[in-house]
Design a protein around this motif. Structure first.
Motif, PDB file in Angstrom:
ATOM      1  N   ALA A 157       0.814  -1.216   0.000  1.00  0.00           N
ATOM      2  CA  ALA A 157       0.000   0.000   0.000  1.00  0.00           C
ATOM      3  C   ALA A 157       0.852   1.272   0.000  1.00  0.00           C
ATOM      4  CB  ALA A 157      -0.935  -0.008   1.203  1.00  0.00           C
ATOM      5  N   ARG A 158       1.902   1.286   0.771  1.00  0.00           N
ATOM      6  CA  ARG A 158       2.710   2.513   0.879  1.00  0.00           C
ATOM      7  C   ARG A 158       3.331   2.857  -0.463  1.00  0.00           C
ATOM      8  NH1 ARG A 158       6.584   2.634   5.952  1.00  0.00           N
ATOM      9  NH2 ARG A 158       6.570   4.829   5.353  1.00  0.00           N
ATOM     10  N   GLU A 159       3.723   1.847  -1.233  1.00  0.00           N
ATOM     11  CA  GLU A 159       4.271   2.098  -2.555  1.00  0.00           C
ATOM     12  C   GLU A 159       3.175   2.527  -3.529  1.00  0.00           C
ATOM     13  OE1 GLU A 159       5.020  -0.415  -0.700  1.00  0.00           O
ATOM     14  OE2 GLU A 159       7.209  -0.410  -0.468  1.00  0.00           O
ATOM     15  N   LEU A 160       1.989   1.945  -3.379  1.00  0.00           N
ATOM     16  CA  LEU A 160       0.920   2.218  -4.330  1.00  0.00           C
ATOM     17  C   LEU A 160       0.379   3.635  -4.208  1.00  0.00           C
ATOM     18  CD1 LEU A 160      -1.049  -1.149  -4.241  1.00  0.00           C
ATOM     19  CD2 LEU A 160       0.478  -0.312  -6.020  1.00  0.00           C
ATOM     20  N   ILE A 161       0.490   4.239  -3.030  1.00  0.00           N
ATOM     21  CA  ILE A 161      -0.014   5.607  -2.897  1.00  0.00           C
ATOM     22  C   ILE A 161       0.989   6.628  -3.417  1.00  0.00           C
ATOM     23  CG2 ILE A 161      -1.478   5.038  -0.926  1.00  0.00           C
ATOM     24  CD1 ILE A 161       0.578   6.358   0.871  1.00  0.00           C
ATOM     25  N   ALA A 162       2.194   6.185  -3.761  1.00  0.00           N
ATOM     26  CA  ALA A 162       3.149   7.084  -4.390  1.00  0.00           C
ATOM     27  C   ALA A 162       2.671   7.401  -5.810  1.00  0.00           C
ATOM     28  CB  ALA A 162       4.542   6.439  -4.417  1.00  0.00           C
ATOM     29  N   ASP A 163       3.244   8.456  -6.389  1.00  0.00           N
ATOM     30  CA  ASP A 163       2.827   8.874  -7.728  1.00  0.00           C
ATOM     31  C   ASP A 163       2.959   7.727  -8.714  1.00  0.00           C
ATOM     32  OD1 ASP A 163       2.335  11.364  -6.766  1.00  0.00           O
ATOM     33  OD2 ASP A 163       4.228  12.248  -7.454  1.00  0.00           O
ATOM     34  N   GLY A 203       1.629   4.832  -8.562  1.00  0.00           N
ATOM     35  CA  GLY A 203       1.537   3.504  -7.982  1.00  0.00           C
ATOM     36  C   GLY A 203       0.249   2.786  -8.331  1.00  0.00           C
ATOM     37  N   MET A 204      -0.874   3.491  -8.276  1.00  0.00           N
ATOM     38  CA  MET A 204      -2.148   2.867  -8.578  1.00  0.00           C
ATOM     39  C   MET A 204      -2.229   2.470 -10.042  1.00  0.00           C
ATOM     40  SD  MET A 204      -3.411   2.669  -5.629  1.00  0.00           S
ATOM     41  CE  MET A 204      -5.026   2.017  -6.033  1.00  0.00           C
ATOM     42  N   GLU A 205      -1.583   3.226 -10.912  1.00  0.00           N
ATOM     43  CA  GLU A 205      -1.551   2.854 -12.323  1.00  0.00           C
ATOM     44  C   GLU A 205      -0.749   1.571 -12.520  1.00  0.00           C
ATOM     45  OE1 GLU A 205      -3.217   4.001 -14.858  1.00  0.00           O
ATOM     46  OE2 GLU A 205      -4.220   5.366 -13.470  1.00  0.00           O
ATOM     47  N   LEU A 217      -0.577  -0.801 -10.355  1.00  0.00           N
ATOM     48  CA  LEU A 217      -1.458  -1.870  -9.899  1.00  0.00           C
ATOM     49  C   LEU A 217      -2.458  -2.237 -10.982  1.00  0.00           C
ATOM     50  CD1 LEU A 217      -2.703  -3.772  -7.816  1.00  0.00           C
ATOM     51  CD2 LEU A 217      -3.994  -1.812  -6.916  1.00  0.00           C
ATOM     52  N   ARG A 218      -3.089  -1.238 -11.572  1.00  0.00           N
ATOM     53  CA  ARG A 218      -4.063  -1.514 -12.636  1.00  0.00           C
ATOM     54  C   ARG A 218      -3.406  -2.239 -13.806  1.00  0.00           C
ATOM     55  NH1 ARG A 218      -5.576   3.991 -11.502  1.00  0.00           N
ATOM     56  NH2 ARG A 218      -7.522   4.096 -10.318  1.00  0.00           N
ATOM     57  N   SER A 219      -2.196  -1.791 -14.150  1.00  0.00           N
ATOM     58  CA  SER A 219      -1.477  -2.429 -15.246  1.00  0.00           C
ATOM     59  C   SER A 219      -1.180  -3.892 -14.930  1.00  0.00           C
ATOM     60  CB  SER A 219      -0.171  -1.680 -15.525  1.00  0.00           C
ATOM     61  OG  SER A 219       0.610  -2.361 -16.496  1.00  0.00           O
ATOM     62  N   PHE A 220      -0.744  -4.151 -13.706  1.00  0.00           N
ATOM     63  CA  PHE A 220      -0.450  -5.530 -13.299  1.00  0.00           C
ATOM     64  C   PHE A 220      -1.701  -6.405 -13.404  1.00  0.00           C
ATOM     65  CE2 PHE A 220      -0.625  -8.738  -9.956  1.00  0.00           C
ATOM     66  CZ  PHE A 220       0.514  -9.489 -10.243  1.00  0.00           C
ATOM     67  N   LEU A 221      -2.809  -5.909 -12.891  1.00  0.00           N
ATOM     68  CA  LEU A 221      -4.046  -6.687 -12.929  1.00  0.00           C
ATOM     69  C   LEU A 221      -4.469  -6.959 -14.367  1.00  0.00           C
ATOM     70  CD1 LEU A 221      -6.069  -4.896 -10.098  1.00  0.00           C
ATOM     71  CD2 LEU A 221      -4.921  -7.116  -9.968  1.00  0.00           C
ATOM     72  N   GLU A 222      -4.343  -5.961 -15.226  1.00  0.00           N
ATOM     73  CA  GLU A 222      -4.753  -6.128 -16.616  1.00  0.00           C
ATOM     74  C   GLU A 222      -3.866  -7.111 -17.366  1.00  0.00           C
ATOM     75  OE1 GLU A 222      -4.674  -2.200 -18.150  1.00  0.00           O
ATOM     76  OE2 GLU A 222      -6.561  -1.586 -17.185  1.00  0.00           O
ATOM     77  N   GLY A 268      -6.161   2.918   1.409  1.00  0.00           N
ATOM     78  CA  GLY A 268      -7.333   3.712   1.745  1.00  0.00           C
ATOM     79  C   GLY A 268      -8.536   3.279   0.921  1.00  0.00           C
ATOM     80  N   LEU A 269      -9.721   3.427   1.491  1.00  0.00           N
ATOM     81  CA  LEU A 269     -10.922   2.963   0.807  1.00  0.00           C
ATOM     82  C   LEU A 269     -11.195   3.734  -0.477  1.00  0.00           C
ATOM     83  CD1 LEU A 269     -13.650   2.095   3.453  1.00  0.00           C
ATOM     84  CD2 LEU A 269     -12.439   0.583   1.899  1.00  0.00           C
ATOM     85  N   SER A 270     -10.867   5.033  -0.492  1.00  0.00           N
ATOM     86  CA  SER A 270     -11.121   5.801  -1.708  1.00  0.00           C
ATOM     87  C   SER A 270     -10.290   5.274  -2.868  1.00  0.00           C
ATOM     88  CB  SER A 270     -10.824   7.281  -1.471  1.00  0.00           C
ATOM     89  OG  SER A 270      -9.487   7.466  -1.060  1.00  0.00           O
ATOM     90  N   ALA A 271      -9.038   4.876  -2.587  1.00  0.00           N
ATOM     91  CA  ALA A 271      -8.190   4.316  -3.637  1.00  0.00           C
ATOM     92  C   ALA A 271      -8.700   2.937  -4.062  1.00  0.00           C
ATOM     93  CB  ALA A 271      -6.743   4.217  -3.151  1.00  0.00           C
ATOM     94  N   LEU A 272      -9.111   2.133  -3.094  1.00  0.00           N
ATOM     95  CA  LEU A 272      -9.643   0.811  -3.428  1.00  0.00           C
ATOM     96  C   LEU A 272     -10.904   0.933  -4.281  1.00  0.00           C
ATOM     97  CD1 LEU A 272      -9.192  -1.065  -0.034  1.00  0.00           C
ATOM     98  CD2 LEU A 272      -7.840  -1.336  -2.119  1.00  0.00           C
ATOM     99  N   ARG A 273     -11.732   1.896  -3.950  1.00  0.00           N
ATOM    100  CA  ARG A 273     -12.950   2.089  -4.726  1.00  0.00           C
ATOM    101  C   ARG A 273     -12.614   2.495  -6.153  1.00  0.00           C
ATOM    102  NH1 ARG A 273     -17.282   6.603  -3.024  1.00  0.00           N
ATOM    103  NH2 ARG A 273     -15.448   7.892  -3.442  1.00  0.00           N
ATOM    104  N   SER A 274     -11.616   3.367  -6.330  1.00  0.00           N
ATOM    105  CA  SER A 274     -11.255   3.792  -7.679  1.00  0.00           C
ATOM    106  C   SER A 274     -10.742   2.620  -8.500  1.00  0.00           C
ATOM    107  CB  SER A 274     -10.200   4.909  -7.631  1.00  0.00           C
ATOM    108  OG  SER A 274      -8.955   4.425  -7.160  1.00  0.00           O
TER     109      SER A 274
END
Length: 217
Positions: free
Chosen positions: A51-57, A59-61, A63-68, A97-103
């Motif tokens: 999570a700490r890495e994913l909230i960095a600039d 990071g969430m992208e 994660l999405r890329s990995f899942l895809e 955070g829940l807001s990031a998980l929801r996105s």
């Protein structure tokens, strides 16, 4: 020519960050085994969720890329179930955070969202139950929230999942054994002898400080 050379270091850094994050996420997300109805199992280990890495600039992208690239194709568009193992997950380390998980959830392809048949939350603890009962329905669709199943012990998970087909980390089994001998840990009245009991529910937005991915810095 010079402009291409100038952009090369950024491209290398991006590739290194993506490869490193893939390795980390492969520990957290694994597909394997079947439930009692023959559906594929996506196992998620909370302790390994970065999570700490994913909230960095960016990071969430990542994660999405990995899942895809690595998860959705392996699911093959078929119905599946999620087994989330919560033991030793800590809010500041393992939750974006829940807001990031929801996105992330809202960005999932419709067929993937529709394919989720159940989410088994293993070793939730009292705080996680209260938190999701209070806030979960406001942050996630009724369809997903209604698929959440709390599982206090691994023995109850095997009522739904084929036992020998899903890998259980040793620390998850150890935590399960400890809960058997100290059931008051479920209610937060007794702390674990092995670890400080900080298996909190996810924050609405994590208080962890923003920092670069460990493999890029």
């Amino acid at each position: 020519m010079s402009s291409n050379l100038d952009s090369l270091p950024d491209s290398i850094d991006s590739a290194m960050g993506s490869n490193c994050m893939d390795q980390i996420l492969e520990e957290a997300f694994k597909i394997g085994g079947r439930d009692k109805k023959g559906r594929c199992v996506l196992r998620i280990v909370g302790k390994f969720f970065p999570a700490r890495e994913l909230i960095a600039d960016g990071g969430m992208e990542l994660l999405r890329s990995f899942l895809e690239r690595r998860v959705f194709p392996a699911l093959g568009g078929a119905p599946f179930v999620v087994v989330y193992m919560h033991a030793h997950a800590q809010r500041a380390e393992n939750y974006p955070g829940l807001s990031a998980l929801r996105s992330v959830y809202e960005a999932l392809p419709a067929d993937v969202r529709d394919g989720i048949r159940a989410v088994y939350f293993v070793h939730p603890g009292l705080q996680a139950r209260i938190f999701f009962a209070t806030f979960g329905r406001f942050f996630f669709s009724a369809g997903l929230y209604g698929k959440l199943r709390y599982v206090n012990r691994l023995e109850f998970l095997w009522q739904h999942i084929r036992r020998r087909e899903v890998e259980v980390p040793e620390f998850v089994q150890d935590h399960d054994d400890e809960l058997e001998h100290r059931p008051l840990m479920d209610y937060g009245l007794v702390e674990s002898d092995r670890h400080h009991r900080a298996f909190d529910a996810p924050a609405m937005d994590t208080a962890a400080s923003m920092h670069s991915l460990r493999c890029i810095s």
